[in-house]
Design an enzyme around this catalytic site. Structure first.
Site, mmCIF file in Angstrom:
data_model
loop_
_atom_site.group_PDB
_atom_site.id
_atom_site.type_symbol
_atom_site.label_atom_id
_atom_site.label_comp_id
_atom_site.label_asym_id
_atom_site.label_seq_id
_atom_site.Cartn_x
_atom_site.Cartn_y
_atom_site.Cartn_z
ATOM 1 N N TYR A 143 1.387 -0.647 -0.107
ATOM 2 C CA TYR A 143 0.316 -0.167 -0.088
ATOM 3 C C TYR A 143 0.944 1.576 -0.145
ATOM 4 O O TYR A 143 2.191 1.368 0.786
ATOM 5 C CB TYR A 143 -1.046 0.052 2.016
ATOM 6 C CG TYR A 143 -1.740 1.196 1.469
ATOM 7 C CD1 TYR A 143 -1.315 2.442 1.825
ATOM 8 C CD2 TYR A 143 -2.574 1.398 1.139
ATOM 9 C CE1 TYR A 143 -2.769 2.265 2.199
ATOM 10 C CE2 TYR A 143 -3.534 2.525 0.393
ATOM 11 C CZ TYR A 143 -3.781 3.775 1.615
ATOM 12 O OH TYR A 143 -3.973 4.506 2.153
ATOM 13 N N ASP A 201 9.244 3.291 -1.022
ATOM 14 C CA ASP A 201 8.412 3.984 -0.713
ATOM 15 C C ASP A 201 8.891 3.706 1.482
ATOM 16 O O ASP A 201 8.000 2.661 1.507
ATOM 17 C CB ASP A 201 6.538 3.248 -0.097
ATOM 18 C CG ASP A 201 5.366 4.069 0.106
ATOM 19 O OD1 ASP A 201 4.379 3.708 0.343
ATOM 20 O OD2 ASP A 201 6.335 4.422 0.947
ATOM 21 N N LYS A 226 5.211 9.836 7.907
ATOM 22 C CA LYS A 226 4.510 9.376 9.795
ATOM 23 C C LYS A 226 5.543 9.584 10.477
ATOM 24 O O LYS A 226 5.887 11.199 10.874
ATOM 25 C CB LYS A 226 4.557 7.953 9.618
ATOM 26 C CG LYS A 226 3.537 6.120 8.624
ATOM 27 C CD LYS A 226 3.460 5.877 8.806
ATOM 28 C CE LYS A 226 2.526 5.173 7.546
ATOM 29 N NZ LYS A 226 1.201 5.114 7.914
HETATM 30 P P1 KE4 Z 1 -1.005 8.374 4.127
HETATM 31 O O1 KE4 Z 1 -0.752 9.021 2.863
HETATM 32 O O2 KE4 Z 1 -1.956 7.950 4.761
HETATM 33 O O3 KE4 Z 1 -0.487 9.665 5.462
HETATM 34 O O4 KE4 Z 1 0.293 7.427 4.064
HETATM 35 C C1 KE4 Z 1 -0.036 6.297 2.784
HETATM 36 C C2 KE4 Z 1 0.870 5.307 3.010
HETATM 37 C C3 KE4 Z 1 1.901 5.436 1.946
HETATM 38 N N1 KE4 Z 1 3.154 4.411 2.277
HETATM 39 C C4 KE4 Z 1 3.146 3.582 3.280
HETATM 40 C C5 KE4 Z 1 4.242 2.811 3.501
HETATM 41 C C6 KE4 Z 1 2.368 3.550 4.040
HETATM 42 O O5 KE4 Z 1 1.980 2.518 5.012
HETATM 43 C C7 KE4 Z 1 1.234 4.566 4.287
HETATM 44 C C8 KE4 Z 1 -0.216 4.688 5.507
HETATM 45 N N2 KE4 Z 1 -0.374 3.631 5.913
HETATM 46 C C9 KE4 Z 1 -1.183 3.053 6.298
HETATM 47 C C10 KE4 Z 1 -1.177 1.952 7.043
HETATM 48 N N3 KE4 Z 1 -1.227 0.670 6.845
HETATM 49 C C11 KE4 Z 1 -2.641 4.835 7.748
HETATM 50 C C12 KE4 Z 1 -3.189 4.123 7.677
HETATM 51 C C13 KE4 Z 1 -4.140 4.911 7.234
HETATM 52 O O6 KE4 Z 1 -4.826 4.038 6.138
HETATM 53 O O7 KE4 Z 1 -5.542 5.599 7.857
#
Ligand code: KE4
Length: 426
Positions: free
Chosen positions: A142, A237, A265
């Site tokens: 993801y 990523d 994060k």
């Molecule tokens: P955000 O747009 O949520 O800040 O980041 C997206 C993203 C990009 N790349 C990786 C490897 C990520 O894990 C994420 C976001 N992670 C999720 C948790 N699995 C965020 C939690 C959520 O979607 O509420």
């Protein structure tokens, strides 16, 4: 009256699914989401004043624990002089210098407001730089919710069994190719067939979005070799793994150098900060220098960046990651032992400050293997632990996180709760 239930029912009236991000809705584990009102250190307090040991850490950012006084003060000290200017600030320069210093593969970096913006922008730069359209990602990984990346995605997309989202035009999705993670043969075949058409490959160097999956080093090395051979931009990523698995991220652990890195994060310390960076010649494609447009009203926001800078200062303290890894390992080993003594089929593993556990004999190495681990047992275990005040991620497709605020007592309390839970699971 259970305030969580009351608040959730009200929220569902005004907010789709009652949440601002799908995984929070407890959709795959069932039950009512917990509404929190305060956090401190390793602990969270919900609206019923129940206390939990937190292993979500806001999905990674809270690596030094909740309400760390030095971070709160950094935010206060910045906020009192306005929250945003829409103009350059010295703090953004400090953050950029820090990221370039801590992640040597990053020669230049641009700040944005989320991991999604970081990956979406990195893909666009890679396409502009190579003048190619096709991208390659891996099933179950993801990378945020930009259209071209919601193809066989992990995390919430997987949790809801919709690996490819509605609303993504077929014309967009057709440029995104997906392969099985850790499959070297598939990688070689794919590059042989379309290597020269691939603008970039984007990968989670340690996967945290189909639960935790560790890369085979041969797979990462082959990926680097093929991207070099075919002039394809390799994007790590590290939104989740950056400053989580090691100070230099997964790329420092596995000694594989990407062309670009995305971050998020931890670099915001709980406030909205993302970043993408890499080779200067690629980053120079960006407006106002080059033809690739990318922008953001709150990009590099001084208050958010202050929280991030302070967090990055705190995690550079001597032995920070050694201690964090040790604490996380002790959690994993304690869970494994508790399951073993109760004859529950269970496995677990950790990388730095992140961990995964599975109701299968061995940790999975691919999307396919993750899909066969016992979700029903996971969900029962999740609730048995939640009832005892242990807050793991509400999905079998998420990794867990430990902070430097987690104490030996926290770990011991968690293991004791696991012993009770495994007994009931038998
Ligand atoms: P955000 O747009 O949520 O800040 O980041 C997206 C993203 C990009 N790349 C990786 C490897 C990520 O894990 C994420 C976001 N992670 C999720 C948790 N699995 C965020 C939690 C959520 O979607 O509420």
């Amino acid at each position: 009256m259970n305030k969580n239930k009351e608040l959730f029912e009200q929220s569902e009236v005004f907010i789709p699914g009652g949440v601002n991000s799908p995984v929070r809705a407890f959709g795959s584990v069932g039950g009512t989401p917990i509404f929190f009102k305060a956090g401190m250190g390793s602990r969270l307090i919900d609206e019923n004043d129940k206390e939990y040991i937190d292993y979500i850490n806001s999905w990674g950012p809270m690596i030094v624990g909740h309400a760390h006084p030095e971070i709160i003060n950094a935010v206060k000290d910045t906020a009192e002089f306005s929250l945003s200017f829409g103009a350059p600030t010295s703090r953004e320069l400090t953050m950029a210098e820090l990221l370039v210093k801590l992640v040597p593969s990053i020669e230049q970096v641009r700040l944005v407001s989320s991991g999604t913006e970081a990956t979406m922008s990195a893909i666009r730069v890679a396409r502009g730089y190579t003048k190619r359209d096709k991208i390659l990602k891996f099933e179950g990984c993801y990378h945020g919710h930009a259209d071209s990346l919601l193809v066989k995605a992990g995390s919430g997309a997987l949790t809801f069994g919709q690996p490819s989202s509605a609303g993504v035009p077929a014309d967009t999705a057709k440029h995104t190719h997906t392969l099985e993670y850790n499959n070297v043969t598939a990688l070689e075949e794919c590059f042989k067939k379309m290597g020269h058409e691939l603008a970039c490959v984007i990968i989670e160097p340690v996967v945290g979005n189909m639960n935790l999956i560790v890369p085979k080093i041969a797979f990462l090395n082959k990926l680097r070799e093929l991207c070099t051979k075919y002039d394809t931009v390799l994007i790590f990523d590290e939104v989740m793994t950056g400053f989580r698995v090691a100070l230099g991220g997964a790329q420092s652990l596995y000694n594989v150098t990407p062309d670009m890195t995305t971050l998020g994060k931890v670099i915001g310390g709980g406030l909205p900060v993302g970043a993408f960076g890499g080779k200067k010649e690629i980053m120079q494609q960006l407006a106002p220098l080059g033809p690739v447009y990318q922008a953001g009203t709150l990009s590099g926001n001084p208050v958010a960046v202050s929280a991030g800078i302070k967090t990055l200062e705190l995690i550079q303290k001597p032995n920070f990651f050694e201690n964090l890894s040790k604490t996380t390992k002790s959690l994993v080993e304690g869970l494994i032992e508790a399951a073993r003594t109760n004859n529950v089929e269970f496995s677990a593993q950790s990388v730095g400050g992140m961990f995964g556990f599975y109701f299968s004999a061995q940790p999975p190495e691919s999307f396919e293997e993750v899909m066969v681990s016992n979700r029903e047992k996971f969900n029962k275990f999740f609730h048995l632990m939640l009832d005892q005040g242990i807050y793991f991620g509400p999905s079998a497709f998420e990794a867990g996180f430990v902070s430097s605020a987690h104490s030996t007592d926290d770990i011991n309390q968690t293991i004791k709760a696991a012993e009770v839970s495994f007994k009931k699971l038998k």
